[in-house]
Design an enzyme around this catalytic site. Structure first.
Site, PDB file in Angstrom:
ATOM      1  N   ASP A 130      39.513  47.380  45.978  1.00  0.00           N
ATOM      2  CA  ASP A 130      38.796  48.337  45.134  1.00  0.00           C
ATOM      3  C   ASP A 130      37.338  48.466  45.551  1.00  0.00           C
ATOM      4  O   ASP A 130      36.828  49.563  45.757  1.00  0.00           O
ATOM      5  CB  ASP A 130      38.861  47.892  43.660  1.00  0.00           C
ATOM      6  N   THR A 227      46.456  49.653  40.556  1.00  0.00           N
ATOM      7  CA  THR A 227      46.190  48.333  41.128  1.00  0.00           C
ATOM      8  C   THR A 227      47.358  47.375  40.912  1.00  0.00           C
ATOM      9  O   THR A 227      47.616  46.516  41.749  1.00  0.00           O
ATOM     10  CB  THR A 227      44.900  47.741  40.532  1.00  0.00           C
TER      11      THR A 227
END
Length: 459
Positions: A130, A227
């Site tokens: 990320d 995610t």
């Protein structure tokens, strides 16, 4: 009015008109129009038009029809051909680099138990990927267009990375970012003259602090959408969109685990990973992952394979046009819904599916890969109805909306209104939920079913 085949006989171009148009387009900028097969093909083909308009500040239509005059139409379309061309090329390359970064990090996570997974305040996991993607994309955009000209709204901040006990994690992120940026020349982009320091990486991440709004231009980035899918070795996406005056004008979706070939979807992700390892990356059958992109009002969306190891990216890198499915019979349609039950009601979507005659099992996919599935014609419907209190964020939808619309589909809220991207980081004023369909027929049936059953729902 764009030229369509029924009236083409009355709009034949003269040699003088063709000469003037070719001069105005300026073929010296060939790299900016390379995503289209040819300029005349664009101008002479039948163009699909969405049945709904986009809104500026949610309600104001911003696109007026072109004039009836043929030469004016071609001049207008040639100008549109150039609009956002450079931004789209750089964005697609940045997302492509981010896909390769994520593939490396995911392989590392799956091969060993890693401390590279952290938790955010909302309890969703956040990984090295990320922060690394956010830093990489931020740096590439700033270098391409000037740091003073780039405003980005993104999901991650630097708070967790800036804490004293996070120095080891920051070093890993910095190393990952520099590995990615070192590949920039493969994509025709400039690499940093020297590796970025930890402070420079933090600066690139923290630059993504725009608050959005109705005015000006800003980028919207979700560095790793889905995610949970990422850490489980499943589907996830890197999503980048450009918003101008409250309207998304281009979108790029990187889908590192979404194969180019539809038939590969029938295999489980773990099996596809094994096949990918056993297959040479230089083989034509190696097609793990893709990047999908579109530019507003072009009427076209494109998909390119991820770059093979050791190869040089040449824009548009074997891109091919994609279109939504032509299926409009609900009994033959496939619908997508989120995997996570925390922010979506599976029971309500199941009831809607039954009421409109959907018989196929739902395709439950992490992330904005659902938008990619519809744009490519792998599915026909995406429905999401959030539970009370959940607010949709613009980075979860902006890129996907542009791509589906330009591929020929329809995306609105459950009231049939265009999604509003001009109120900051949230989709304010959302009417119940989000509905994306491959065509107007299915869309109207879903809207009608929502109206008929909403009062009996618990949402």
């Amino acid at each position: 009015m764009p030229i369509s085949f029924p009236n083409l006989a009355n709009q034949i171009l003269s040699p003088h008109a063709l000469s003037r148009i070719s001069t105005e387009i300026n073929f010296n900028h060939h790299h900016r129009v390379a995503i289209f097969p040819s300029i005349l093909q664009i101008n002479l083909r039948s163009r699909s038009v969405n049945n709904h308009t986009s809104r500026r500040n949610c309600n104001q239509a911003i696109f007026a029809a072109a004039t009836e005059d043929c030469s004016d139409t071609l001049e207008f379309e040639s100008m549109e051909l150039e609009k956002y061309a450079e931004e789209l090329e750089v964005a697609a390359k940045a997302v492509h680099m981010a896909c390769l970064l994520c593939q490396r990090v995911q392989e590392s996570l799956l091969s060993k138990s890693s401390d590279q997974v952290q938790s955010k305040d909302d309890n969703s996991p956040v990984t090295v990927a990320d922060w690394s993607v956010q830093a990489t994309v931020s740096w590439v955009l700033s270098q391409a267009f000037g740091i003073q000209n780039v405003s980005i709204i993104a999901e991650e901040d630097v708070q967790a990375l800036s804490e004293n006990d996070a120095f080891g994690l920051l070093e890993v992120v910095t190393k990952t970012v520099n590995e990615s940026l070192s590949e920039a020349p493969r994509f025709g982009l400039r690499a940093p003259p020297s590796p970025l320091s930890t402070s420079e990486v933090l600066e690139a991440i923290s630059k993504c602090n725009s608050t959005g709004g109705p005015n000006g231009r800003f980028w919207v980035l979700d560095p790793v959408d889905g995610t949970l899918g990422f850490v489980r070795g499943d589907q996830y996406a890197i999503a980048l969109a450009l918003i101008e005056h409250g309207e998304p004008v281009l979108g790029v979706l990187g889908c590192p685990n979404y194969p180019m070939k539809k038939e590969w979807l029938s295999y489980h992700n773990s099996y596809r990973r094994i096949i990918s390892r056993l297959t040479s990356e230089t083989s034509e059958s190696w097609d793990k992952g893709c990047v999908i992109y579109a530019r507003k009002r072009s009427g076209r969306a494109w998909m390119q394979p991820l770059l093979h190891k050791g190869k040089t990216f040449v824009w548009p890198n074997s891109a091919r046009e994609i279109k939504v499915s032509t299926i409009d019979n609900p009994s033959l349609a496939t619908f997508c819904e989120p995997v996570e039950k925390a922010n979506s009601s599976h029971s309500f979507t199941a009831g809607l599916a039954h009421s409109v005659g959907l018989r196929n099992q739902p395709l439950r996919v992490y992330s904005m890969v659902k938008y990619a599935a519809i744009a490519r014609g792998d599915a026909e419907i995406f429905m999401k109805f959030a539970r009370a209190g959940y607010k949709e964020k613009i980075w979860d939808h902006a890129a996907g909306v542009v791509i589906i619309q330009e591929a020929g589909g329809v995306v609105t809220d459950a009231g049939g209104h265009p999604l509003c991207f001009s109120k900051g980081m949230y989709l304010e004023g959302l009417d119940r939920g989000i509905i994306a369909c491959s065509g107007a027929t299915l869309h109207e049936k879903i809207i009608g079913a929502v109206d008929a059953s909403w009062n009996s729902s618990s949402l």
